[in-house]
Design an enzyme around this catalytic site. Structure first.
Site, PDB file in Angstrom:
ATOM      1  N   CYS A   8       1.020  -1.205   0.122  1.00 47.51           N
ATOM      2  CA  CYS A   8      -0.153  -0.250   0.107  1.00 47.51           C
ATOM      3  C   CYS A   8       1.052   1.316   0.078  1.00 47.51           C
ATOM      4  O   CYS A   8       2.095   1.223   0.073  1.00 47.51           O
ATOM      5  CB  CYS A   8      -1.016  -0.096   1.186  1.00 47.51           C
ATOM      6  SG  CYS A   8      -2.586   0.858   0.945  1.00 47.51           S
ATOM      7  N   CYS A  80      -4.164  -0.378  -2.650  1.00 51.96           N
ATOM      8  CA  CYS A  80      -4.822   0.894  -3.039  1.00 51.96           C
ATOM      9  C   CYS A  80      -4.192   1.135  -4.506  1.00 51.96           C
ATOM     10  O   CYS A  80      -3.373   0.835  -4.914  1.00 51.96           O
ATOM     11  CB  CYS A  80      -4.203   2.013  -2.138  1.00 51.96           C
ATOM     12  SG  CYS A  80      -2.458   2.251  -2.059  1.00 51.96           S
ATOM     13  N   CYS A  87       3.676  -0.096  -8.414  1.00 49.28           N
ATOM     14  CA  CYS A  87       4.299  -1.400  -8.471  1.00 49.28           C
ATOM     15  C   CYS A  87       4.326  -2.168  -9.700  1.00 49.28           C
ATOM     16  O   CYS A  87       4.452  -3.261  -9.632  1.00 49.28           O
ATOM     17  CB  CYS A  87       3.922  -2.139  -7.097  1.00 49.28           C
ATOM     18  SG  CYS A  87       2.469  -2.931  -7.347  1.00 49.28           S
TER      19      CYS A  87
END
Length: 254
Positions: A8, A80, A87
């Site tokens: 996150c 999120c 990523c």
């Protein structure tokens, strides 16, 4: 042992809850980690919720990806949208997933964190149920199953076998009112991709769902059957008539 990373942006709420809950539900089958692209302090409500749910907060801390003891994972789950975008090229993983969920931090009180925990626990249990990690799937990919389901005759065969558990070729021929070569050809296709297995009894060949069929595949078949209760009504009626005629032709015992 498998490894999983929850990622996150802040690593301060959702990913911390996910790490603790996953560790509790999965036990020692996984190494569980969480990290943030821009870590912030863990929200105190995380600890309040974990205490309410009797979940250990042991080893929870906010950290960057670079602080993790390893950089390769079997599963990476982002929690999120920002982390999901950031990523895209990271980290090395066999499977990248995104679980879209509301950020509880801007909301007042503990209840939003409890809702997040309930959502995560449900997703985690489903993940563990549908990923049979202790066995190899007989299917090369989900594409194999959906190619099979795209043909009406094969779909009806699978629905009949899902209902009856095991049927021979002659029963399927009679129930589906199709030719023996056509039924045999479809059965061979499903056997080749690992969806069906066969049991021989004398000259008879009985087909059933493969024992190693993954849970997600069984769930798809069960959902299709339950969601379309009238789909094979005529086939079930013809199968019942076949069994009645067979019993009438049996010699009477005295």
């Amino acid at each position: 042992m498998f490894s999983i990373l929850f990622l996150c942006t802040g690593n301060s709420a959702r990913s911390q809850l996910a790490e603790a809950l996953f560790r509790k539900v999965a036990g020692d089958r996984f190494e569980v980690f969480s990290a943030g692209t821009y870590p912030q302090d863990v929200d105190p409500r995380v600890y309040q919720v974990l205490d309410l749910l009797s979940v250990s907060p042991q080893n929870l801390s906010s950290k960057t990806l670079q602080e993790l003891p390893q950089q390769s994972f079997d599963f990476v789950i982002t929690l999120c949208d920002q982390a999901s975008r950031e990523c895209a090229a990271y980290p090395e993983s066999q499977a990248l997933m995104h679980w879209d969920m509301v950020d509880p931090k801007p909301l007042d009180g503990v209840e939003p964190f409890l809702e997040s925990a309930r959502f995560l626990e449900q997703k985690i249990r489903l993940f563990l149920q549908l990923n049979s990690l202790d066995r190899l799937s007989p299917l090369e990919s989900p594409t194999d199953l959906f190619k099979i389901l795209s043909d009406g005759t094969r779909l009806r065969i699978l629905m009949m076998i899902e209902d009856e558990k095991e049927l021979c070729v002659s029963e399927l021929v009679g129930a589906l009112n199709e030719s023996q070569p056509k039924i045999s050809r479809h059965l061979a296709q499903m056997r080749d991709v690992g969806i069906l297995e066969v049991r021989r009894q004398g000259q008879m060949m009985f087909y059933h769902l493969a024992h190693g069929l993954p849970d997600w595949c069984q769930l798809v078949l069960e959902t299709v059957r339950i969601g379309n209760p009238a789909f094979i009504n005529n086939e079930k009626i013809r199968l019942k008539a076949l069994s009645v005629r067979a019993s009438e032709n049996e010699p009477e015992l005295t």
